[in-house]
Design an enzyme around this catalytic site. Structure first.
Site, PDB file in Angstrom:
ATOM      1  N   GLU A   1      19.266 -38.708  41.492  1.00 31.20           N
ATOM      2  CA  GLU A   1      18.721 -37.360  41.213  1.00 31.20           C
ATOM      3  C   GLU A   1      17.501 -37.452  40.299  1.00 31.20           C
ATOM      4  O   GLU A   1      16.570 -36.660  40.417  1.00 31.20           O
ATOM      5  CB  GLU A   1      19.825 -36.475  40.606  1.00 31.20           C
ATOM      6  CG  GLU A   1      20.838 -36.063  41.669  1.00 31.20           C
ATOM      7  CD  GLU A   1      22.260 -35.886  41.169  1.00 31.20           C
ATOM      8  OE1 GLU A   1      22.470 -35.714  39.959  1.00 31.20           O
ATOM      9  OE2 GLU A   1      23.174 -35.935  42.019  1.00 31.20           O
TER      10      GLU A   1
ATOM     11  N   SER B   1      30.742 -39.334  46.239  1.00 29.95           N
ATOM     12  CA  SER B   1      31.926 -38.614  46.743  1.00 29.95           C
ATOM     13  C   SER B   1      33.217 -39.413  46.614  1.00 29.95           C
ATOM     14  O   SER B   1      34.112 -39.291  47.438  1.00 29.95           O
ATOM     15  CB  SER B   1      31.703 -38.160  48.195  1.00 29.95           C
ATOM     16  OG  SER B   1      30.608 -37.255  48.263  1.00 29.95           O
TER      17      SER B   1
ATOM     18  N   GLY C   1      30.871 -38.281  40.160  1.00 29.42           N
ATOM     19  CA  GLY C   1      30.224 -37.009  39.806  1.00 29.42           C
ATOM     20  C   GLY C   1      31.230 -35.874  39.848  1.00 29.42           C
ATOM     21  O   GLY C   1      31.995 -35.660  38.906  1.00 29.42           O
ATOM     22  N   GLY C   2      31.245 -35.155  40.952  1.00 30.84           N
ATOM     23  CA  GLY C   2      32.079 -33.948  41.095  1.00 30.84           C
ATOM     24  C   GLY C   2      33.518 -34.119  40.636  1.00 30.84           C
ATOM     25  O   GLY C   2      34.048 -33.278  39.887  1.00 30.84           O
TER      26      GLY C   2
ATOM     27  N   ASN D   1      30.137 -39.018  35.656  1.00 29.95           N
ATOM     28  CA  ASN D   1      28.755 -38.571  35.451  1.00 29.95           C
ATOM     29  C   ASN D   1      28.780 -37.054  35.594  1.00 29.95           C
ATOM     30  O   ASN D   1      28.853 -36.535  36.693  1.00 29.95           O
ATOM     31  CB  ASN D   1      27.848 -39.214  36.513  1.00 29.95           C
ATOM     32  CG  ASN D   1      26.437 -38.628  36.504  1.00 29.95           C
ATOM     33  OD1 ASN D   1      26.016 -38.022  35.519  1.00 29.95           O
ATOM     34  ND2 ASN D   1      25.713 -38.802  37.602  1.00 29.95           N
ATOM     35  N   TRP D   2      28.743 -36.390  34.457  1.00 33.87           N
ATOM     36  CA  TRP D   2      28.906 -34.933  34.476  1.00 33.87           C
ATOM     37  C   TRP D   2      27.684 -34.209  35.031  1.00 33.87           C
ATOM     38  O   TRP D   2      27.742 -33.043  35.341  1.00 33.87           O
ATOM     39  CB  TRP D   2      29.193 -34.417  33.066  1.00 33.87           C
ATOM     40  CG  TRP D   2      30.565 -34.743  32.566  1.00 33.87           C
ATOM     41  CD1 TRP D   2      31.518 -35.516  33.180  1.00 33.87           C
ATOM     42  CD2 TRP D   2      31.147 -34.297  31.328  1.00 33.87           C
ATOM     43  NE1 TRP D   2      32.648 -35.564  32.399  1.00 33.87           N
ATOM     44  CE2 TRP D   2      32.457 -34.833  31.271  1.00 33.87           C
ATOM     45  CE3 TRP D   2      30.695 -33.501  30.268  1.00 33.87           C
ATOM     46  CZ2 TRP D   2      33.311 -34.597  30.186  1.00 33.87           C
ATOM     47  CZ3 TRP D   2      31.537 -33.268  29.194  1.00 33.87           C
ATOM     48  CH2 TRP D   2      32.836 -33.810  29.154  1.00 33.87           C
ATOM     49  N   LYS D   3      26.529 -34.903  35.063  1.00 37.58           N
ATOM     50  CA  LYS D   3      25.260 -34.266  35.479  1.00 37.58           C
ATOM     51  C   LYS D   3      24.997 -33.059  34.573  1.00 37.58           C
ATOM     52  O   LYS D   3      25.278 -33.141  33.393  1.00 37.58           O
ATOM     53  CB  LYS D   3      25.334 -33.906  36.964  1.00 37.58           C
ATOM     54  CG  LYS D   3      25.847 -35.084  37.815  1.00 37.58           C
ATOM     55  CD  LYS D   3      25.668 -34.909  39.278  1.00 37.58           C
ATOM     56  CE  LYS D   3      26.174 -36.160  39.990  1.00 37.58           C
ATOM     57  NZ  LYS D   3      25.870 -36.201  41.404  1.00 37.58           N
TER      58      LYS D   3
ATOM     59  N   HIS E   1      19.474 -42.876  38.143  1.00 41.27           N
ATOM     60  CA  HIS E   1      20.284 -42.086  39.076  1.00 41.27           C
ATOM     61  C   HIS E   1      19.388 -41.498  40.170  1.00 41.27           C
ATOM     62  O   HIS E   1      18.240 -41.137  39.912  1.00 41.27           O
ATOM     63  CB  HIS E   1      21.017 -40.961  38.340  1.00 41.27           C
ATOM     64  CG  HIS E   1      22.044 -40.322  39.194  1.00 41.27           C
ATOM     65  ND1 HIS E   1      21.739 -39.310  40.076  1.00 41.27           N
ATOM     66  CD2 HIS E   1      23.364 -40.584  39.346  1.00 41.27           C
ATOM     67  CE1 HIS E   1      22.843 -38.977  40.727  1.00 41.27           C
ATOM     68  NE2 HIS E   1      23.845 -39.729  40.300  1.00 41.27           N
TER      69      HIS E   1
ATOM     70  N   GLU F   1      25.101 -46.494  44.799  1.00 38.22           N
ATOM     71  CA  GLU F   1      25.335 -45.104  45.186  1.00 38.22           C
ATOM     72  C   GLU F   1      24.450 -44.737  46.376  1.00 38.22           C
ATOM     73  O   GLU F   1      23.282 -44.357  46.192  1.00 38.22           O
ATOM     74  CB  GLU F   1      25.001 -44.173  44.018  1.00 38.22           C
ATOM     75  CG  GLU F   1      25.854 -44.387  42.797  1.00 38.22           C
ATOM     76  CD  GLU F   1      25.986 -43.118  41.979  1.00 38.22           C
ATOM     77  OE1 GLU F   1      27.107 -42.673  41.772  1.00 38.22           O
ATOM     78  OE2 GLU F   1      24.954 -42.555  41.567  1.00 38.22           O
TER      79      GLU F   1
ATOM     80  N   GLY G   1      27.519 -36.178  46.306  1.00 34.91           N
ATOM     81  CA  GLY G   1      27.726 -34.731  46.285  1.00 34.91           C
ATOM     82  C   GLY G   1      27.820 -34.109  47.669  1.00 34.91           C
ATOM     83  O   GLY G   1      27.768 -32.895  47.815  1.00 34.91           O
TER      84      GLY G   1
HETATM   85  P1  PGA Z   1      29.482 -37.378  43.410  1.00 37.17           P
HETATM   86  O1  PGA Z   1      28.312 -37.953  42.487  1.00 37.17           O
HETATM   87  O2  PGA Z   1      30.728 -38.122  43.015  1.00 37.17           O
HETATM   88  O3  PGA Z   1      29.561 -35.920  43.091  1.00 37.17           O
HETATM   89  O4  PGA Z   1      29.108 -37.659  44.815  1.00 37.17           O
HETATM   90  C1  PGA Z   1      28.246 -39.324  42.175  1.00 37.17           C
HETATM   91  C2  PGA Z   1      27.043 -39.575  41.312  1.00 37.17           C
HETATM   92  O5  PGA Z   1      26.014 -38.916  41.518  1.00 37.17           O
HETATM   93  O6  PGA Z   1      27.084 -40.420  40.408  1.00 37.17           O
END
Ligand code: PGA
Length: 255
Positions: A100, A216, A237-238, A13-15, A98, A170, A176
């Site tokens: 966010e 994470s 994500g990251g 998930n590149w965001k 998600h 999640e 993050g």
């Molecule tokens: P993260 O994000 O791996 O950076 O914690 C995961 C996500 O939001 O899908």
């Protein structure tokens, strides 16, 4: 419950990261690194990167997803993107709900349900995100929160349609933050979600559905997390922004 009946899915998930040119360059780098994967590999990218991602992944084992879609087919929704638009491009997956989106853009369980419906109706596969915030975990209501999010989002989704849904557990406190859930915590909630699916549908549906962990997950902790019986891969994500790290996670889920 048998893990080997399900295929693990590792989804990036590149965001709000990477321009279209950066997307193309990244995918060229990633392709050889994940070519031998035995899990499914998906990258979910910003809308403006989708065409480049589709072009660059053509003929490879990497599938492309969007990070959201609207519930309406079209209309006066400035700034939004509709599911038929994504489907026509050849996009296969879409992330819905998600944390966010829920935290910063007013997403609710009800809008998550509506967006899920639109995605399914347009032949997209949904990565449906659920998860508790830290206060809810501390209050001991994780199962209630995650159970309700799952039930509302799947309202009206038939057992047949459920085959196009992946659930991503999640925990919001792990996203993050570098603070990963322990493999035991991930397993506990993923298993609980599977029991919710068994009650909503039946045991067959519960055994078949892919339930990822996200928050994470990285090159170091992935193997232990995806080794758990109810953790069928991850939403990353990251660590999905670096090809070597993402490929290491894909390799961990391919064992
Ligand atoms: P993260 O994000 O791996 O950076 O914690 C995961 C996500 O939001 O899908």
């Amino acid at each position: 419950m048998k893990k080997d009946v399900r295929k693990a899915v590792i989804a990036g998930n590149w965001k709000m990261n990477k321009t279209p040119a950066e997307a193309t360059a990244f995918i060229e780098e990633l392709k050889p690194l994940v070519a031998d994967a035995s899990c499914d590999v998906v990258i979910c990218v910003p809308f403006v990167d989708l065409q480049n991602a589709l072009d660059a992944t053509k003929g490879s084992n990497i599938k492309v997803g969007a990070e959201n879609c609207h519930w309406a087919t079209n209309g006066a929704f400035t700034g939004e993107v509709a599911a038929p638009m994504l489907a026509e491009m050849g996009v296969e997956y879409v992330v819905i709900g998600h944390s966010e989106r829920r935290a910063y853009f007013g997403e609710t369980d009800e809008t998550v349900q509506m967006r899920t419906r639109a995605a399914i109706d347009n032949g997209l596969k949904v990565i449906l995100c659920v998860g508790e915030v830290l206060e809810q975990r501390e209050q001991g209501i994780t199962e209630e929160v995650v159970g309700l999010q799952t039930k509302v989002a799947l309202g009206g989704v038939s057992k047949e349609e459920l085959k196009n849904i992946i659930i991503a557990y999640e925990p919001v406190w792990a996203i993050g933050t570098g603070k990963t859930a322990t493999p035991e915590q991930a397993e506990e909630v993923n298993h609980y979600i599977r029991t919710v699916i068994a009650k909503l549908y039946d045991d067959e549906a519960a055994e078949a559905i892919t339930i990822q962990y996200g928050g994470s997950m990285n090159a170091k902790n992935a193997e232990e997390l995806v080794g758990k019986v109810d953790v069928d891969g991850g939403l990353i994500g990251g660590a999905s922004l670096k090809s070597a790290d993402f490929a290491t996670i894909v390799a961990a889920a391919s064992k």
